[in-house]
Every structure is written in structure tokens, then in C-alpha cells.
Motif scaffolding. Structure first.
Motif, mmCIF file in Angstrom:
data_model
loop_
_atom_site.group_PDB
_atom_site.id
_atom_site.type_symbol
_atom_site.label_atom_id
_atom_site.label_comp_id
_atom_site.label_asym_id
_atom_site.label_seq_id
_atom_site.Cartn_x
_atom_site.Cartn_y
_atom_site.Cartn_z
ATOM 1 N N MET A 86 33.269 39.606 -27.746
ATOM 2 C CA MET A 86 33.645 38.371 -27.110
ATOM 3 C C MET A 86 34.529 37.595 -28.062
ATOM 4 S SD MET A 86 31.384 35.073 -26.046
ATOM 5 C CE MET A 86 30.878 34.867 -27.707
ATOM 6 N N GLY A 87 35.602 37.067 -27.534
ATOM 7 C CA GLY A 87 36.491 36.218 -28.318
ATOM 8 C C GLY A 87 36.507 34.821 -27.726
ATOM 9 N N LEU A 88 36.635 33.828 -28.579
ATOM 10 C CA LEU A 88 36.686 32.438 -28.138
ATOM 11 C C LEU A 88 38.003 31.818 -28.554
ATOM 12 C CD1 LEU A 88 33.147 31.229 -29.201
ATOM 13 C CD2 LEU A 88 33.931 31.692 -26.913
ATOM 14 N N CYS A 89 38.559 31.000 -27.675
ATOM 15 C CA CYS A 89 39.788 30.288 -27.987
ATOM 16 C C CYS A 89 39.631 28.856 -27.490
ATOM 17 C CB CYS A 89 40.973 30.970 -27.320
ATOM 18 S SG CYS A 89 42.521 30.173 -27.707
ATOM 19 N N VAL A 90 39.412 27.930 -28.409
ATOM 20 C CA VAL A 90 39.263 26.521 -28.062
ATOM 21 C C VAL A 90 40.380 25.771 -28.782
ATOM 22 C CG1 VAL A 90 37.724 24.526 -28.053
ATOM 23 C CG2 VAL A 90 36.770 26.822 -27.879
ATOM 24 N N SER A 91 41.318 25.249 -27.995
ATOM 25 C CA SER A 91 42.501 24.625 -28.592
ATOM 26 C C SER A 91 42.219 23.196 -29.057
ATOM 27 C CB SER A 91 43.644 24.622 -27.586
ATOM 28 O OG SER A 91 43.360 23.717 -26.545
ATOM 29 N N LYS A 92 43.176 22.646 -29.757
ATOM 30 C CA LYS A 92 43.056 21.282 -30.269
ATOM 31 C C LYS A 92 43.109 20.246 -29.149
ATOM 32 C CE LYS A 92 44.630 22.129 -34.927
ATOM 33 N NZ LYS A 92 45.525 21.721 -36.004
ATOM 34 N N LYS A 93 43.488 20.662 -27.963
ATOM 35 C CA LYS A 93 43.481 19.759 -26.818
ATOM 36 C C LYS A 93 42.075 19.273 -26.491
ATOM 37 C CE LYS A 93 47.268 22.116 -24.485
ATOM 38 N NZ LYS A 93 47.621 22.882 -23.272
ATOM 39 N N HIS A 94 41.067 20.057 -26.901
ATOM 40 C CA HIS A 94 39.674 19.725 -26.611
ATOM 41 C C HIS A 94 39.112 18.657 -27.538
ATOM 42 C CE1 HIS A 94 39.075 22.813 -23.580
ATOM 43 N NE2 HIS A 94 39.796 23.614 -24.345
ATOM 44 N N GLY A 95 39.790 18.351 -28.617
ATOM 45 C CA GLY A 95 39.308 17.324 -29.526
ATOM 46 C C GLY A 95 39.329 17.787 -30.961
ATOM 47 N N LYS A 96 38.661 17.015 -31.779
ATOM 48 C CA LYS A 96 38.603 17.334 -33.208
ATOM 49 C C LYS A 96 37.672 18.514 -33.448
ATOM 50 C CE LYS A 96 39.968 12.837 -34.595
ATOM 51 N NZ LYS A 96 40.635 12.395 -35.750
ATOM 52 N N SER A 97 37.630 18.973 -34.688
ATOM 53 C CA SER A 97 36.913 20.208 -35.019
ATOM 54 C C SER A 97 35.427 20.149 -34.671
ATOM 55 C CB SER A 97 37.095 20.552 -36.488
ATOM 56 O OG SER A 97 36.543 19.545 -37.307
ATOM 57 N N VAL A 98 34.809 18.990 -34.803
ATOM 58 C CA VAL A 98 33.381 18.874 -34.495
ATOM 59 C C VAL A 98 33.138 19.193 -33.019
ATOM 60 C CG1 VAL A 98 31.442 17.262 -34.374
ATOM 61 C CG2 VAL A 98 33.007 17.182 -36.310
ATOM 62 N N ARG A 140 35.220 20.870 -30.972
ATOM 63 C CA ARG A 140 35.599 22.261 -30.697
ATOM 64 C C ARG A 140 34.501 23.227 -31.141
ATOM 65 N NH1 ARG A 140 40.541 20.689 -33.225
ATOM 66 N NH2 ARG A 140 40.105 22.161 -34.906
ATOM 67 N N ASN A 141 33.900 22.983 -32.288
ATOM 68 C CA ASN A 141 32.820 23.852 -32.769
ATOM 69 C C ASN A 141 31.595 23.764 -31.867
ATOM 70 O OD1 ASN A 141 34.252 24.888 -34.922
ATOM 71 N ND2 ASN A 141 33.622 23.247 -36.296
ATOM 72 N N ARG A 142 31.305 22.581 -31.337
ATOM 73 C CA ARG A 142 30.183 22.433 -30.408
ATOM 74 C C ARG A 142 30.447 23.247 -29.140
ATOM 75 N NH1 ARG A 142 28.490 19.419 -26.053
ATOM 76 N NH2 ARG A 142 26.249 19.090 -26.009
ATOM 77 N N ILE A 143 31.669 23.198 -28.642
ATOM 78 C CA ILE A 143 32.032 23.972 -27.455
ATOM 79 C C ILE A 143 31.847 25.461 -27.730
ATOM 80 C CG2 ILE A 143 33.946 24.619 -25.948
ATOM 81 C CD1 ILE A 143 35.011 21.730 -26.383
ATOM 82 N N LYS A 144 32.268 25.913 -28.908
ATOM 83 C CA LYS A 144 32.107 27.332 -29.270
ATOM 84 C C LYS A 144 30.639 27.723 -29.328
ATOM 85 C CE LYS A 144 36.166 27.291 -32.176
ATOM 86 N NZ LYS A 144 36.628 27.468 -33.557
ATOM 87 N N ARG A 145 29.803 26.869 -29.919
ATOM 88 C CA ARG A 145 28.369 27.166 -29.989
ATOM 89 C C ARG A 145 27.767 27.268 -28.591
ATOM 90 N NH1 ARG A 145 28.473 23.191 -33.996
ATOM 91 N NH2 ARG A 145 27.425 21.730 -32.615
#
Length: 69
Positions: free
Chosen positions: A1-13, A15-20
Motif C-alpha cells: 500500500m502506498g500513501l500520497c497526502v499532499s500539502k493541500k491537506h495542511g501542515k505535517s501534523v 498530513r501524518n494524522r491522515i496517513k495514520r
């Protein structure tokens, strides 16, 4: 599985929550998949992200493609 969460979603905190959340949702639904596949998950932008919404989305996508047992 690969994840791609762009900077459009917000700051790194955020984006990392979305990935988790996506990883956990995938773990819960992968047991129902027939066979071995590679997935690339790219979330849509939303005001609020939740585990339940990701699980529902993944399950319906897999069912639509005929990948579930």
C-alpha cells in the motif's frame, strides 16, 4: 500500500494524522480482500477526517471493484 497526502491537506501534523488513519483503516479492511494487490491511496480534501469515514470509503471501493470475499 502506498500513501500520497499532499500539502493541500495542511501542515505535517495533519498530513501524518491522515496517513495514520488511512493505515489503520486499511489494516481493518485488508482481511476481506481476495488475492494480492498493490494499492495507492490518495485522500480527498475534507474539513474533518475520521477512521470510520476512511473504513467506509475503502470497503465500498473494494466492494465496487469486486475485490472482497
Amino acid at each position: 500500500m502506498g500513501l500520497c497526502v499532499s500539502k493541500k491537506h495542511g501542515k505535517s501534523v495533519k498530513r501524518n494524522r491522515i496517513k495514520r488513519l488511512l493505515r489503520e483503516a486499511f489494516r481493518k479492511t485488508e482481511k476481506e480482500i481476495n488475492g494480492c494487490f498493490f494499492f495507492i491511496l490518495i485522500p480527498r480534501q475534507a474539513e474533518k477526517y475520521s477512521l470510520k469515514a476512511f473504513e467506509k470509503s475503502l470497503f465500498s471501493s473494494f466492494r465496487k471493484e469486486g475485490l472482497l470475499r
